[in-house]
Design a protein around this motif. Structure first.
Motif, PDB file in Angstrom:
ATOM      1  N   SER A 127      10.476   1.656 -10.020  1.00 56.21           N
ATOM      2  CA  SER A 127       9.653   2.625  -9.148  1.00 56.21           C
ATOM      3  C   SER A 127       8.765   2.338 -10.374  1.00 56.21           C
ATOM      4  N   LYS A 130      13.350   8.400   8.799  1.00 48.79           N
ATOM      5  CA  LYS A 130      12.146   8.970   7.232  1.00 48.79           C
ATOM      6  C   LYS A 130      12.461  10.536   7.465  1.00 48.79           C
ATOM      7  N   PHE A 147      11.682  11.194   3.286  1.00 43.69           N
ATOM      8  CA  PHE A 147      10.711  11.968   2.769  1.00 43.69           C
ATOM      9  C   PHE A 147      10.887  13.622   1.995  1.00 43.69           C
ATOM     10  N   ILE A 174      13.096  13.540  -1.075  1.00 42.26           N
ATOM     11  CA  ILE A 174      12.197  12.762  -2.076  1.00 42.26           C
ATOM     12  C   ILE A 174      11.640  13.477  -3.048  1.00 42.26           C
ATOM     13  N   CYS A 192       9.562   2.267   4.129  1.00 39.11           N
ATOM     14  CA  CYS A 192       9.763   1.987   2.564  1.00 39.11           C
ATOM     15  C   CYS A 192       8.338   1.959   1.877  1.00 39.11           C
ATOM     16  N   GLU A 229       5.011   2.897   3.084  1.00 40.10           N
ATOM     17  CA  GLU A 229       4.690   4.169   3.102  1.00 40.10           C
ATOM     18  C   GLU A 229       5.049   4.997   1.716  1.00 40.10           C
ATOM     19  N   CYS A 230       6.559   5.040   1.515  1.00 44.82           N
ATOM     20  CA  CYS A 230       7.047   5.338   0.229  1.00 44.82           C
ATOM     21  C   CYS A 230       6.784   5.110  -0.444  1.00 44.82           C
ATOM     22  N   ARG A 272       3.070   6.358  -0.354  1.00 46.16           N
ATOM     23  CA  ARG A 272       2.613   7.652  -1.148  1.00 46.16           C
ATOM     24  C   ARG A 272       3.095   8.028  -2.817  1.00 46.16           C
ATOM     25  N   TRP A 273       4.552   7.379  -3.248  1.00 50.60           N
ATOM     26  CA  TRP A 273       5.089   7.961  -4.591  1.00 50.60           C
ATOM     27  C   TRP A 273       5.263   6.762  -5.199  1.00 50.60           C
ATOM     28  N   THR A 303      11.776  -0.897  -3.379  1.00 50.58           N
ATOM     29  CA  THR A 303      13.071  -0.910  -2.626  1.00 50.58           C
ATOM     30  C   THR A 303      13.143  -2.237  -2.984  1.00 50.58           C
TER      31      THR A 303
END
Length: 360
Positions: free
Chosen positions: A31, A183, A187, A190, A218, A220-221, A224-225, A229
């Protein structure tokens, strides 16, 4: 005394058989943490879970370090009896305690560990007892990553986030991890952890070429952020191998166990395997190499959690990277995602009210 020498050379020389470990390793950032994981995370569920003799587990552990692995993945209930994987890993780690600060060590809590309604879940009582138990078994002061292992429908997400913040502020772990949440719940947790300034290192989801439902969640995560993964079960418990496809699995493989968790063969799996085999032959790769290459070629996947059962299965990360470079322009994401089976993930939330006499 040469004060111009790089001090890190001392630690490379200290364990001579590991002196080339950073030349052989390949790393990605977890991350936005500025912490770097090897692209292969050594999974401990079976390696130190008393499935194979400890001496052989130790040899595999050492070979993995030699090959540049710096990330070791555990769970509070890994092994039989539960906790034995952490205990045996702690025994192995003791021999190389000087390397602890170079390693990323993770564990988890959420699944059943004890009998009764307080023996699993996301309550503070359960999570604190389990993280402290993990630290004692491994014999370390803190975890680098502590995962909330699955969504607990009995515990409000705001309470889960508060519990993880409390344990983080106690200094019991550095980064949170999230595994196998639906999902919408993923979200939300998070957002709640971000509000509480609890740093999230990664997600951990079952992602493989055989089953890609979690792949899009994963991805999409990450978009977005910026949360990366770690894909566990990248070979879907050994299904994505040439040996499985040709029915030449050795006698001690998971597929041959009487109580195996591997999905039994069915038409849907056979059709998907046939499709994957066709693509692997097209690119002159084994099925397992294709499976790893596909995962490594995705930016949002920082590592794959993989548990070799013998020395020959320890991955050479540089070879993996060469395969990715060789084929990344030869296939498209859609070519491999096409015809994917709906998720084969078995690790779902559990309703305790249907198991225990819990009254309103």
């Amino acid at each position: 005394m040469n004060f111009k020498e790089d001090p890190s050379n001392y630690f490379l020389r200290e364990h001579k058989k590991f002196s080339k470990r950073y030349e052989k390793g390949v790393f990605k950032e977890l991350s936005n943490t500025c912490t770097y994981t090897s692209i292969v995370t050594l999974g401990m569920w079976r390696l130190f879970g008393d499935h194979i003799p400890f001496k052989e587990s130790l040899r595999i552990f050492e070979k993995s370090i030699q090959n540049g692995c710096n990330h070791f993945d555990l769970g509070n209930n890994y092994g039989r009896p539960p906790g034995s994987a952490e205990k045996l890993f702690g025994k192995a780690l003791k021999k190389y305690k000087q390397l602890r600060d170079e390693f990323i060590i993770s564990s988890k809590a959420g699944f059943e560990m004890m009998p009764g309604p307080n023996g699993s879940g996301s309550s503070l009582k359960y999570l604190r007892s389990q993280i402290e138990g993990s630290l004692k078994r491994i014999n370390i002061d803190y975890l680098d990553i502590f995962y909330t292992h699955r969504y607990d429908p009995q515990c409000e997400l705001v309470v889960v986030a508060d519990n993880l913040k409390y344990l983080h502020e106690m200094g019991l772990y550095l980064y949170a991890g999230i595994s196998s949440y639906p999902k919408d719940k993923l979200f939300k947790i998070i957002e709640l952890l971000n509000e509480r300034k609890v740093p999230i290192a990664c997600l951990q989801y079952n992602i493989s070429l055989l089953s890609l439902d979690n792949f899009l969640i994963c991805k999409e995560c990450f978009e977005r952020w910026g949360i990366s993964t770690i894909a566990f079960s990248p070979l879907n418990q050994g299904i994505l191998t040439n040996n499985y496809f040709h029915n030449t699995k050795p006698r001690n493989s998971r597929a041959k166990e009487s109580n195996t968790t591997i999905h039994p063969k069915n038409i849907m799996i056979e059709e998907r395997l046939s499709y994957i085999n066709k693509i692997s032959k097209k690119h002159y790769l084994s099925i397992e190499d294709l499976a790893f290459c596909f995962l490594f070629s995705n930016q949002f996947i920082s590592s794959v959690a993989y548990g070799p059962r013998n020395l020959s299965q320890v991955l050479n990360m540089n070879d993996c990277l060469k395969n990715v470079e060789k084929i990344k322009h030869q296939f498209t994401q859609s070519e491999l995602i096409e015809n994917s089976i709906s998720t084969l993930d078995q690790w779902k939330e559990k309703d305790l009210r249907s198991i225990y006499k819990i009254i309103e």
